[in-house]
Enzyme design. Structure first.
Site, PDB file in Angstrom:
ATOM      1  N   GLU A  76       3.496  -2.833  36.152  1.00  0.00           N
ATOM      2  CA  GLU A  76       3.955  -2.584  34.799  1.00  0.00           C
ATOM      3  C   GLU A  76       3.255  -3.514  33.808  1.00  0.00           C
ATOM      4  O   GLU A  76       2.864  -3.110  32.716  1.00  0.00           O
ATOM      5  CB  GLU A  76       5.477  -2.733  34.726  1.00  0.00           C
ATOM      6  CG  GLU A  76       6.228  -1.677  35.527  1.00  0.00           C
ATOM      7  CD  GLU A  76       6.225  -1.887  37.048  1.00  0.00           C
ATOM      8  OE1 GLU A  76       6.517  -0.911  37.762  1.00  0.00           O
ATOM      9  OE2 GLU A  76       5.937  -3.012  37.519  1.00  0.00           O
ATOM     10  N   HIS A 103       3.599 -20.269  24.093  1.00  0.00           N
ATOM     11  CA  HIS A 103       2.175 -20.571  24.252  1.00  0.00           C
ATOM     12  C   HIS A 103       1.275 -19.357  24.096  1.00  0.00           C
ATOM     13  O   HIS A 103       0.129 -19.514  23.663  1.00  0.00           O
ATOM     14  CB  HIS A 103       1.913 -21.187  25.629  1.00  0.00           C
ATOM     15  CG  HIS A 103       2.459 -22.567  25.769  1.00  0.00           C
ATOM     16  ND1 HIS A 103       2.149 -23.374  26.838  1.00  0.00           N
ATOM     17  CD2 HIS A 103       3.302 -23.292  24.988  1.00  0.00           C
ATOM     18  CE1 HIS A 103       2.768 -24.533  26.710  1.00  0.00           C
ATOM     19  NE2 HIS A 103       3.492 -24.505  25.596  1.00  0.00           N
TER      20      HIS A 103
END
Length: 161
Positions: A76, A103
């Site tokens: 996925e 991040h």
């Protein structure tokens, strides 16, 4: 916030419960399928459509994220990452969910439904949604480098060359 979700048969039960949870938290949920259990269904189109919708919404200023999941979350994530502008992160604990946003400014989360309890999945998704991007210069720079490669194949010079 608008949340686009997609799964395959492995995550269909989670999907229904997840939609209820997200709506009760005040989010708008857009489900990209499937609509019924089929053990032989194929996840790529579901996940790609969800990822495309995230990019389209973000392009017009809609606050949106995506959630894709299946048995492991690996396929996925790969499918979602084929959509230009998507930064899909496979997460397995709250730290990776948080860091994906802080991040990497990930805009799609991928989770293995067969790897976690429903309560764990909710914790991962809630953490992902609640965590803002840090906007630290080093992270902005690195995301830009990924986008440059995605757009035209450019890379920083090879230091060994």
């Amino acid at each position: 916030m608008r949340i686009h979700i997609a799964t395959d048969h492995a995550g269909l039960d989670f999907s229904t419960q997840l939609q209820d949870h997200l709506r009760s938290a005040g989010h708008e949920v857009v489900d990209h399928g499937p609509i019924e259990y089929d053990a032989l269904d194929d996840y790529p189109a579901f996940c790609i459509r969800a990822a495309q919708a995230v990019v389209a919404d973000q392009a017009v200023g809609v606050e949106t994220l995506g959630v894709v999941f299946g048995g492991s979350g690996n396929g996925e994530q790969i499918a979602a990452n084929k959509v230009e502008g998507v930064r899909a992160a496979l997460v397995w604990n709250t730290s990776t969910a948080e860091l994906a946003r802080q991040h990497n400014d990930a805009n799609v989360i991928s989770i293995g439904a067969r790897q976690h309890s429903f309560d764990e999945v909710i914790s991962l998704i809630d953490t992902f949604i609640a965590t803002p991007f840090s906007h630290d210069e080093r992270h902005v720079r690195r995301i830009g480098q990924i986008a440059d490669f995605e757009r035209d194949g450019s890379l920083l010079p090879d230091p060994r060359a």
